[in-house]
Design a protein around this motif. Structure first.
Motif, PDB file in Angstrom:
ATOM      1  N   ILE A 269       0.840  -1.210   0.000  1.00  0.00           N
ATOM      2  CA  ILE A 269       0.000   0.000   0.000  1.00  0.00           C
ATOM      3  C   ILE A 269       0.870   1.253   0.000  1.00  0.00           C
ATOM      4  CG2 ILE A 269      -1.676   1.328   1.348  1.00  0.00           C
ATOM      5  CD1 ILE A 269      -2.897  -1.302   2.267  1.00  0.00           C
ATOM      6  N   TRP A 270       1.949   1.234   0.796  1.00  0.00           N
ATOM      7  CA  TRP A 270       2.854   2.394   0.825  1.00  0.00           C
ATOM      8  C   TRP A 270       3.497   2.610  -0.541  1.00  0.00           C
ATOM      9  CZ3 TRP A 270       4.427   6.803   2.606  1.00  0.00           C
ATOM     10  CH2 TRP A 270       5.719   7.252   2.309  1.00  0.00           C
ATOM     11  N   ASN A 271       3.992   1.545  -1.163  1.00  0.00           N
ATOM     12  CA  ASN A 271       4.589   1.674  -2.489  1.00  0.00           C
ATOM     13  C   ASN A 271       3.601   2.290  -3.471  1.00  0.00           C
ATOM     14  OD1 ASN A 271       6.952   0.480  -1.609  1.00  0.00           O
ATOM     15  ND2 ASN A 271       6.458  -1.542  -2.400  1.00  0.00           N
ATOM     16  N   THR A 272       2.358   1.821  -3.429  1.00  0.00           N
ATOM     17  CA  THR A 272       1.347   2.309  -4.362  1.00  0.00           C
ATOM     18  C   THR A 272       1.085   3.796  -4.154  1.00  0.00           C
ATOM     19  OG1 THR A 272       0.298   0.122  -4.366  1.00  0.00           O
ATOM     20  CG2 THR A 272      -0.999   1.963  -5.211  1.00  0.00           C
ATOM     21  N   PHE A 273       0.879   4.199  -2.900  1.00  0.00           N
ATOM     22  CA  PHE A 273       0.610   5.612  -2.615  1.00  0.00           C
ATOM     23  C   PHE A 273       1.826   6.480  -2.934  1.00  0.00           C
ATOM     24  CE2 PHE A 273      -3.088   4.219  -0.274  1.00  0.00           C
ATOM     25  CZ  PHE A 273      -3.949   5.307  -0.350  1.00  0.00           C
ATOM     26  N   TYR A 274       3.000   6.021  -2.532  1.00  0.00           N
ATOM     27  CA  TYR A 274       4.216   6.828  -2.690  1.00  0.00           C
ATOM     28  C   TYR A 274       4.549   7.059  -4.157  1.00  0.00           C
ATOM     29  CZ  TYR A 274       9.107   8.234  -2.071  1.00  0.00           C
ATOM     30  OH  TYR A 274      10.295   8.915  -2.094  1.00  0.00           O
ATOM     31  N   ILE A 275       4.567   5.984  -4.935  1.00  0.00           N
ATOM     32  CA  ILE A 275       4.905   6.102  -6.352  1.00  0.00           C
ATOM     33  C   ILE A 275       3.823   6.864  -7.101  1.00  0.00           C
ATOM     34  CG2 ILE A 275       5.290   4.792  -8.476  1.00  0.00           C
ATOM     35  CD1 ILE A 275       6.657   2.660  -6.761  1.00  0.00           C
ATOM     36  N   ALA A 276       2.554   6.612  -6.753  1.00  0.00           N
ATOM     37  CA  ALA A 276       1.461   7.333  -7.406  1.00  0.00           C
ATOM     38  C   ALA A 276       1.563   8.829  -7.124  1.00  0.00           C
ATOM     39  CB  ALA A 276       0.117   6.789  -6.928  1.00  0.00           C
ATOM     40  N   ALA A 277       1.873   9.205  -5.884  1.00  0.00           N
ATOM     41  CA  ALA A 277       1.983  10.623  -5.534  1.00  0.00           C
ATOM     42  C   ALA A 277       3.117  11.296  -6.302  1.00  0.00           C
ATOM     43  CB  ALA A 277       2.207  10.776  -4.029  1.00  0.00           C
ATOM     44  N   LEU A 278       4.269  10.619  -6.393  1.00  0.00           N
ATOM     45  CA  LEU A 278       5.395  11.184  -7.136  1.00  0.00           C
ATOM     46  C   LEU A 278       5.060  11.342  -8.616  1.00  0.00           C
ATOM     47  CD1 LEU A 278       8.472   9.305  -5.598  1.00  0.00           C
ATOM     48  CD2 LEU A 278       7.757  11.663  -5.198  1.00  0.00           C
ATOM     49  N   LYS A 279       4.382  10.361  -9.172  1.00  0.00           N
ATOM     50  CA  LYS A 279       4.024  10.433 -10.592  1.00  0.00           C
ATOM     51  C   LYS A 279       3.031  11.561 -10.850  1.00  0.00           C
ATOM     52  CE  LYS A 279       4.915   5.741 -12.205  1.00  0.00           C
ATOM     53  NZ  LYS A 279       4.361   4.580 -12.892  1.00  0.00           N
ATOM     54  N   ILE A 280       2.083  11.743  -9.947  1.00  0.00           N
ATOM     55  CA  ILE A 280       1.097  12.812 -10.113  1.00  0.00           C
ATOM     56  C   ILE A 280       1.786  14.177 -10.055  1.00  0.00           C
ATOM     57  CG2 ILE A 280      -0.885  13.951  -9.051  1.00  0.00           C
ATOM     58  CD1 ILE A 280      -1.808  11.134  -8.171  1.00  0.00           C
ATOM     59  N   ILE A 281       2.689  14.352  -9.084  1.00  0.00           N
ATOM     60  CA  ILE A 281       3.396  15.628  -8.949  1.00  0.00           C
ATOM     61  C   ILE A 281       4.238  15.915 -10.187  1.00  0.00           C
ATOM     62  CG2 ILE A 281       5.176  16.853  -7.651  1.00  0.00           C
ATOM     63  CD1 ILE A 281       4.160  15.362  -5.152  1.00  0.00           C
ATOM     64  N   MET A 282       5.065  14.937 -10.586  1.00  0.00           N
ATOM     65  CA  MET A 282       5.908  15.123 -11.760  1.00  0.00           C
ATOM     66  C   MET A 282       5.071  15.255 -13.030  1.00  0.00           C
ATOM     67  SD  MET A 282       9.062  15.238 -10.814  1.00  0.00           S
ATOM     68  CE  MET A 282       9.994  14.842 -12.294  1.00  0.00           C
ATOM     69  N   GLY A 283       3.947  14.538 -13.079  1.00  0.00           N
ATOM     70  CA  GLY A 283       3.085  14.580 -14.246  1.00  0.00           C
ATOM     71  C   GLY A 283       2.322  15.874 -14.396  1.00  0.00           C
ATOM     72  N   ILE A 284       2.384  16.730 -13.382  1.00  0.00           N
ATOM     73  CA  ILE A 284       1.755  18.050 -13.460  1.00  0.00           C
ATOM     74  C   ILE A 284       2.813  19.140 -13.623  1.00  0.00           C
ATOM     75  CG2 ILE A 284       0.467  19.775 -12.151  1.00  0.00           C
ATOM     76  CD1 ILE A 284      -1.162  17.502 -10.963  1.00  0.00           C
TER      77      ILE A 284
END
Length: 245
Positions: A24-39
């Motif tokens: 769950i941590w991996n999913t949230f952490y990587i998703a958050a980084l991708k969203i930030i960089m993707g914006i």
């Protein structure tokens, strides 16, 4: 069809897994980084392209950065494995030539999550750039002219005109990406299959492994319902935050 009712047994199985919190941590952490960089990256590039007045050059750049979006991760995974190899890859040889110790980007659990985020950003930022560039072209130029007359600089124009004008599309992209990245699968599976160790073991991989590798379809379905609940909660949070918008 006379199937045995197991109650919450499948959910208990999921929450009793030894690596459940890591997944769950991996999913949230990587998703958050991708969203930030993707914006951040697409917005910056869109702002820079919006300042270019030579349309031929502008369209050439747009085509070049948009092209990776159409490439499959199956293809790109093989390319990145070669490029990022510490012994034979371009980056590894560059580190060696500079007298530095090559980094095993695809085998080091400390580096690989960031490698995955950066490679995904490289592939998809062209698509986001086109979206934000379209939003920028819809802003009334007279707003900027009035701001200049009032003594506003570039930062003031961005803060009080550009950013508020981009807010609707930014909100939409954040909501869609938040749901999308919790279902990400192809990139992780083709590049690491969840490794090294469990550094990139995500919920999507756990669903696939439980349902189709172990053939435990009930437990895989429990994972799937967990994803639905997470996405629903994210959507509910956005509704609360944006209710006054």
């Amino acid at each position: 069809l006379h199937s045995k009712w197991v109650g919450l047994k499948n959910f208990r199985y999921v929450f009793n897994l030894p690596d459940i919190y890591q997944v769950i941590w991996n999913t949230f952490y990587i998703a958050a980084l991708k969203i930030i960089m993707g914006i951040v990256i697409p917005v910056i590039v869109a702002l820079l392209l919006n300042e270019i007045r030579k349309m031929k050059f502008k369209r050439t750049i747009q085509t070049m950065i948009y092209f990776p979006h159409f490439l499959s991760w199956v293809i790109l995974a093989g390319v990145f494995v070669d490029v990022l190899s510490p012994s034979n890859g371009v980056i590894g040889k560059t580190f060696t030539a500079l007298g530095l110790e090559p980094i095993f980007f695809l085998g080091d659990s400390k580096w690989f999550p960031y490698t995955m985020v950066l490679t995904d950003t490289w592939k998809e930022f062209g698509y986001g750039t086109i979206v934000y560039l379209a939003a920028l072209t819809g802003i009334d130029p007279s707003l900027y002219e009035a701001a200049v007359i009032d003594g506003a600089n570039k930062w003031d124009s961005f803060r009080y005109i550009t950013l508020p004008s981009l807010k609707p599309i930014l909100t939409t992209v954040i909501i869609l990406d938040s749901v999308w990245w919790f279902k990400q699968y192809t990139q992780v599976f083709t590049m690491t299959a969840g490794g090294p160790g469990t550094a990139t073991n995500l919920i999507s991989l756990s669903i696939y492994g439980t349902a189709f590798n172990d053939l435990r379809f009930g437990k895989g379905a429990a994972w799937g319902i967990l994803v639905f609940i997470i996405c629903y909660l994210i959507n509910s949070v956005y509704k609360v935050v944006l209710k006054d918008e």
